[in-house]
Design a protein around this motif. Structure first.
Motif, PDB file in Angstrom:
ATOM      1  N   TRP A   1      52.297   8.747  72.725  1.00  0.00           N
ATOM      2  CA  TRP A   1      52.171   9.927  73.594  1.00  0.00           C
ATOM      3  C   TRP A   1      52.577  11.200  72.860  1.00  0.00           C
ATOM      4  CZ3 TRP A   1      56.090  13.281  74.958  1.00  0.00           C
ATOM      5  CH2 TRP A   1      57.412  12.853  74.743  1.00  0.00           C
ATOM      6  N   VAL A   2      53.501  11.056  71.905  1.00  0.00           N
ATOM      7  CA  VAL A   2      53.945  12.222  71.134  1.00  0.00           C
ATOM      8  C   VAL A   2      52.828  12.686  70.204  1.00  0.00           C
ATOM      9  CG1 VAL A   2      55.616  13.049  69.445  1.00  0.00           C
ATOM     10  CG2 VAL A   2      56.337  11.455  71.223  1.00  0.00           C
ATOM     11  N   ARG A   3      52.250  11.741  69.467  1.00  0.00           N
ATOM     12  CA  ARG A   3      51.175  12.099  68.543  1.00  0.00           C
ATOM     13  C   ARG A   3      50.002  12.690  69.313  1.00  0.00           C
ATOM     14  NH1 ARG A   3      52.757   6.972  66.870  1.00  0.00           N
ATOM     15  NH2 ARG A   3      50.847   6.035  67.669  1.00  0.00           N
ATOM     16  N   ASP A   4      49.654  12.030  70.420  1.00  0.00           N
ATOM     17  CA  ASP A   4      48.518  12.511  71.211  1.00  0.00           C
ATOM     18  C   ASP A   4      48.817  13.879  71.807  1.00  0.00           C
ATOM     19  OD1 ASP A   4      47.418   9.298  72.610  1.00  0.00           O
ATOM     20  OD2 ASP A   4      47.239  10.196  70.617  1.00  0.00           O
ATOM     21  N   GLY A   5      50.059  14.050  72.287  1.00  0.00           N
ATOM     22  CA  GLY A   5      50.439  15.328  72.897  1.00  0.00           C
ATOM     23  C   GLY A   5      50.337  16.477  71.911  1.00  0.00           C
ATOM     24  N   LEU A   6      50.908  16.283  70.723  1.00  0.00           N
ATOM     25  CA  LEU A   6      50.902  17.369  69.735  1.00  0.00           C
ATOM     26  C   LEU A   6      49.487  17.665  69.255  1.00  0.00           C
ATOM     27  CD1 LEU A   6      54.165  16.526  67.750  1.00  0.00           C
ATOM     28  CD2 LEU A   6      53.790  18.377  69.384  1.00  0.00           C
ATOM     29  N   LEU A   7      48.670  16.629  69.156  1.00  0.00           N
ATOM     30  CA  LEU A   7      47.285  16.845  68.742  1.00  0.00           C
ATOM     31  C   LEU A   7      46.524  17.608  69.823  1.00  0.00           C
ATOM     32  CD1 LEU A   7      45.314  16.253  66.455  1.00  0.00           C
ATOM     33  CD2 LEU A   7      44.661  14.156  67.640  1.00  0.00           C
ATOM     34  N   ALA A   8      46.753  17.233  71.063  1.00  0.00           N
ATOM     35  CA  ALA A   8      46.079  17.925  72.169  1.00  0.00           C
ATOM     36  C   ALA A   8      46.462  19.399  72.176  1.00  0.00           C
ATOM     37  CB  ALA A   8      46.446  17.276  73.497  1.00  0.00           C
ATOM     38  N   HIS A   9      47.731  19.658  71.956  1.00  0.00           N
ATOM     39  CA  HIS A   9      48.183  21.057  71.943  1.00  0.00           C
ATOM     40  C   HIS A   9      47.522  21.838  70.813  1.00  0.00           C
ATOM     41  CE1 HIS A   9      50.753  24.516  72.562  1.00  0.00           C
ATOM     42  NE2 HIS A   9      50.941  24.547  71.251  1.00  0.00           N
ATOM     43  N   ALA A  10      47.429  21.204  69.641  1.00  0.00           N
ATOM     44  CA  ALA A  10      46.798  21.877  68.500  1.00  0.00           C
ATOM     45  C   ALA A  10      45.352  22.243  68.832  1.00  0.00           C
ATOM     46  CB  ALA A  10      46.863  20.990  67.272  1.00  0.00           C
TER      47      ALA A  10
ATOM     48  N   LYS B   1      44.113  22.721  71.834  1.00  0.00           N
ATOM     49  CA  LYS B   1      44.119  23.804  72.837  1.00  0.00           C
ATOM     50  C   LYS B   1      44.333  25.142  72.159  1.00  0.00           C
ATOM     51  CE  LYS B   1      46.263  21.348  76.725  1.00  0.00           C
ATOM     52  NZ  LYS B   1      47.363  21.391  77.710  1.00  0.00           N
ATOM     53  N   LYS B   2      45.289  25.180  71.242  1.00  0.00           N
ATOM     54  CA  LYS B   2      45.594  26.427  70.526  1.00  0.00           C
ATOM     55  C   LYS B   2      44.380  26.938  69.776  1.00  0.00           C
ATOM     56  CE  LYS B   2      49.085  26.685  67.535  1.00  0.00           C
ATOM     57  NZ  LYS B   2      50.375  26.305  66.878  1.00  0.00           N
TER      58      LYS B   2
ATOM     59  N   ARG C   1      41.860  28.400  72.086  1.00  0.00           N
ATOM     60  CA  ARG C   1      42.258  29.733  72.574  1.00  0.00           C
ATOM     61  C   ARG C   1      41.977  30.792  71.531  1.00  0.00           C
ATOM     62  NH1 ARG C   1      47.921  27.389  74.448  1.00  0.00           N
ATOM     63  NH2 ARG C   1      47.174  26.215  76.247  1.00  0.00           N
TER      64      ARG C   1
ATOM     65  N   LEU D   1      54.545  19.609  73.117  1.00  0.00           N
ATOM     66  CA  LEU D   1      54.513  18.464  74.015  1.00  0.00           C
ATOM     67  C   LEU D   1      54.424  18.898  75.479  1.00  0.00           C
ATOM     68  CD1 LEU D   1      57.109  16.104  72.280  1.00  0.00           C
ATOM     69  CD2 LEU D   1      54.621  15.896  72.309  1.00  0.00           C
TER      70      LEU D   1
ATOM     71  N   ASP E   1      52.907  21.557  76.577  1.00  0.00           N
ATOM     72  CA  ASP E   1      51.532  21.982  76.781  1.00  0.00           C
ATOM     73  C   ASP E   1      50.596  21.115  75.948  1.00  0.00           C
ATOM     74  OD1 ASP E   1      49.634  25.036  76.093  1.00  0.00           O
ATOM     75  OD2 ASP E   1      49.340  23.448  77.589  1.00  0.00           O
TER      76      ASP E   1
ATOM     77  N   SER F   1      52.414  13.903  78.113  1.00  0.00           N
ATOM     78  CA  SER F   1      53.488  14.551  77.356  1.00  0.00           C
ATOM     79  C   SER F   1      54.139  15.630  78.211  1.00  0.00           C
ATOM     80  CB  SER F   1      52.974  15.114  76.025  1.00  0.00           C
ATOM     81  OG  SER F   1      52.155  16.246  76.210  1.00  0.00           O
TER      82      SER F   1
ATOM     83  N   TRP G   1      45.886  12.134  63.334  1.00  0.00           N
ATOM     84  CA  TRP G   1      46.180  13.468  62.847  1.00  0.00           C
ATOM     85  C   TRP G   1      45.432  13.689  61.535  1.00  0.00           C
ATOM     86  CZ3 TRP G   1      52.157  14.639  63.203  1.00  0.00           C
ATOM     87  CH2 TRP G   1      52.523  14.690  64.546  1.00  0.00           C
TER      88      TRP G   1
ATOM     89  N   PRO H   1      48.952  17.814  63.090  1.00  0.00           N
ATOM     90  CA  PRO H   1      47.904  18.147  64.054  1.00  0.00           C
ATOM     91  C   PRO H   1      47.201  19.473  63.763  1.00  0.00           C
ATOM     92  CG  PRO H   1      50.067  18.123  65.107  1.00  0.00           C
ATOM     93  CD  PRO H   1      50.286  17.812  63.684  1.00  0.00           C
TER      94      PRO H   1
END
Lengths: 329, 252, 94
Positions: free
Chosen positions: A310-319, A321-322, A325, B148, B150, B155, C5, C29
């Motif tokens: 969930w951590v790897r997926d979360g940080l990748l998802a955020h990247a 999104k950024k 944007r 995490l 966002d 997460s 990643w 990431p």
């Protein structure tokens, strides 16, 4: 060492006249001491053997964090704690460099990790042994890292460029590992009676498994001639093991400890020590999964990976999104 | 309470914070979600040990009874420890660990910023060294919170749960007592309460970026600064101190 | 492995005004995290260094020099990425 049992190909080294033009040109480059780089032509077996060897070397570093990591919270002084953390951190770093080297061959780190977790790739047998007292931190640094260094120094000359460069970096950082291990042994061996007994106990348990790190005797080894011809393997198992014994016996004597092998004797003719073979049945059992810690070591790595998804997926998802944007601006 | 008595207490608070937090963080090494984090967390743990040696070392000097940093770390029982309750909270999942780290880093960076101007040059010197490291810790932990918080739905939920769980342990950072008053008068250290507004602003900004919600109701658990800890500290010390306690007088 | 990643190549300039040198790679990431990771992995946080990171997939590379069978004509990426190589179960007796 990390290809403790890797077979290059079933049939030994090809004779030159049996080689294709590509294979011959490739062998000539190796013989001339040229480095093979990622985009160069290479035989499939060369690529696959390296993927497996480098991958297993990387896995060994990562799993190798665990036996020492086991004692971080119990390190007896702030200084020892810091040194142990730094050492384990180096191991993580070495794993990282090696995975990156393996990735240049056309496989991803995540794929290699999946192979490890599924039991299809292995790691060095030594890490399946438990660390039971603080002295083991000494024994591991002194004997296990000592054996690894013995293998890694010549590998700096291995034919594959990324692997060779990773080894150079690793060897530079490794220099403090064996010293810190020996310094713990020295402190323990010259300390209280209990500390000395711990040091002797560590040596008793780690001596033979350290010898096993070099792999079975040459006479019993699976074909490694092709790996030697391709400079994936630089020295034979017995060569390295002999060197290790010769280097280590005086170090044991200096500590005032006793080697658990009572047959050790200097052989003038060969200019080295005669020593007893470890129990190779034990080795094969450990490789098969019956070592004291196999299940726990792998389970720990699998848990870290799965719990961390969930951590790897979360940080990748955020990247992502950024990036979206920024693109929208 | 004399100046030195107050300073000794204060240095124990700082050193015990970094000692216990480092201990908790180091439990992750070899078990992190990704290799790069094993390495980064190890750096954090190492920095915190270095700070522990400095703060507790100075504490021993001020006390003047010959106790070294190691003596203080390894031979005091939980009731003599002075860390915030926050840092002894269990690691939980990675989110909880990083939330704890962030909430502490934010406070620590503000505290060290004030200590740079301490009237005690030894305190200022240690603060100068530590603040560079802590600036980096804060950058990293804040980024992780935002990443995490966002990130994915999962997460986000885990980070919110972490915040909900730890928020009630942040109030303690701003509870002033006699130690603070003496040191503030001497110009050695700021009053604990004086950091609150800045901390809330800093933390609020990051949590907003992270799309997280600060709990509406809060309570400030306390006691760490006077040696009344949670049940967790005893187990931490049992691990940490075992060898020194089991083999007293040995040299390691 | 769609949640992998990406791989980044890391270039570091040491403290005395030399050019950036390639020091290795890592996974992150995005670029910002790659720089932070590079700082932790490759510099152990020395101050004053300059770090560049480039996603490996974005590097174009020349082909290895040399004629004949060793010449790869396509102008491809840093690593040759052939079709996925399974690590066969029968490579290695383990």
């Amino acid at each position: 060492m990390y290809a403790q049992m890797v077979k290059t190909s079933g049939n030994g080294v090809k004779a030159r006249d049996e080689m294709s033009d590509n294979e011959r040109a490739f062998q000539d480059r190796i013989d001339a001491g040229e480095k093979i780089e990622p985009k160069d032509w290479m035989p499939d077996d060369y690529r696959l053997t390296l993927m497996r060897q480098i991958g297993q070397h990387a896995h060994s570093e990562i799993v190798g964090q665990l036996p020492e990591g086991n004692w971080i919270t119990r390190a007896p002084t702030l200084e020892r704690k810091a040194i142990l953390i730094a050492k384990v951190q180096d191991e993580a770093g070495h794993g990282l460099y090696l995975y990156c080297a393996a990735e240049t061959l056309g496989v991803s780190r995540d794929e290699l990790i999946e192979e490890l977790h599924a039991g299809r790739m292995k790691y060095s047998s030594i890490f399946n042994y438990p660390t039971l007292n603080w002295s083991d931190m000494g024994a591991v640094g002194w004997l296990v890292d000592g054996a690894a260094i013995m293998n890694q120094v010549p590998l700096q000359r291995t034919s594959y460029g990324p692997y060779s460069r990773a080894m150079v970096r690793v060897c530079k950082e490794e220099s403090f590992h064996q010293r810190q291990g020996y310094s713990i042994m020295l402190k323990m061996a010259t300390g209280t009676d209990a500390q000395k007994a711990m040091a002797q106990d560590s040596l008793n348990r780690f001596w033979y498994p350290s010898l096993m790190m070099f792999g079975p005797p040459d006479a019993d080894s699976v074909h490694s001639e092709q790996s030697m011809a391709w400079k994936i393997k630089i020295n034979t198992n017995d060569e390295l093991r002999q060197k290790f014994v010769d280097q280590t016996i005086p170090q044991i004597e200096y500590l005032g400890l006793e080697c658990p092998d009572k047959t050790i004797a200097w052989n003038d003719e060969k200019g080295g020590y005669d020593y007893a073979q470890p129990d190779w049945n034990e080795f094969f059992n450990v490789i098969k999964g019956n070592g004291p810690c196999n299940k726990e070591r792998l389970a720990a790595r699998v848990k870290a990976w799965e719990d961390g998804e969930w951590v790897r997926d979360g940080l990748l998802a955020h990247a992502k999104k950024k990036a979206a944007r920024v693109a929208a601006e | 309470m004399t100046r030195d008595e107050a300073l000794f207490e204060f240095l124990l608070r700082l050193g015990d914070n970094t000692s216990i937090l480092s201990h908790r963080v180091s439990e992750w090494i070899g078990h992190s979600p990704v290799l790069e984090e094993d390495i980064a967390l190890a750096n954090t743990a190492l920095d915190l040990i270095g700070q522990t040696q400095l703060w507790l070392g100075l504490a021993g000097e001020i006390e003047g009874k010959g106790r070294t940093a190691d003596n203080l770390a390894y031979l005091r029982d939980a009731w003599d420890y002075r860390n915030l309750l926050l840092v002894e909270r269990p690691n939980g999942d990675f989110g909880k660990t990083m939330m704890r780290q962030f909430l502490f880093d934010a406070w620590q960076s503000l505290m060290l910023g004030k200590l740079l101007a301490s009237s005690d040059p030894r305190v200022a010197e240690i603060a100068a060294k530590a603040s560079k490291e802590v600036a980096y810790h804060l950058e990293r932990s804040a980024d992780t919170i935002v990443g995490l918080g966002d990130g994915t739905e999962e997460s986000h939920n885990r980070m919110q749960a972490a915040l909900d769980d730890l928020w009630d342990y942040t109030g303690e950072m701003f509870i002033s007592d006699e130690v603070d008053e003496v040191l503030a008068t001497e110009g050695i250290a700021p009053n604990a309460a004086s950091l609150k507004a800045e901390w809330e602003e800093l933390v609020g900004r990051i949590l907003t970026d992270a799309t997280l919600t600060i709990p509406a109701k809060s309570y400030a658990h306390k006691g760490g600064k006077s040696g009344v800890h949670t049940e967790h500290l005893g187990f931490i010390l049992a691990d940490m101190q075992f060898l020194q306690r089991a083999y007293p007088g040995a040299s390691w | 492995m769609s949640n992998e990643w990406p791989l980044w190549e890391v270039f570091i300039r040491g403290q005395h005004g030399m050019s950036h040198r390639h020091v290795g790679s890592l996974h992150a990431p995005d670029g910002e995290m790659a720089i932070k990771n590079a700082r932790d992995v490759y510099t152990r946080r020395n101050e004053g260094v300059s770090i560049w990171v480039v996603e490996a997939a974005n590097i174009s590379a020349s082909s290895p020099s040399g004629k004949g069978p060793l010449y790869e004509p396509s102008n491809s990426k840093v690593y040759r990425h052939p079709t996925f190589f399974d690590i066969p179960d029968d490579v290695g007796a383990m």
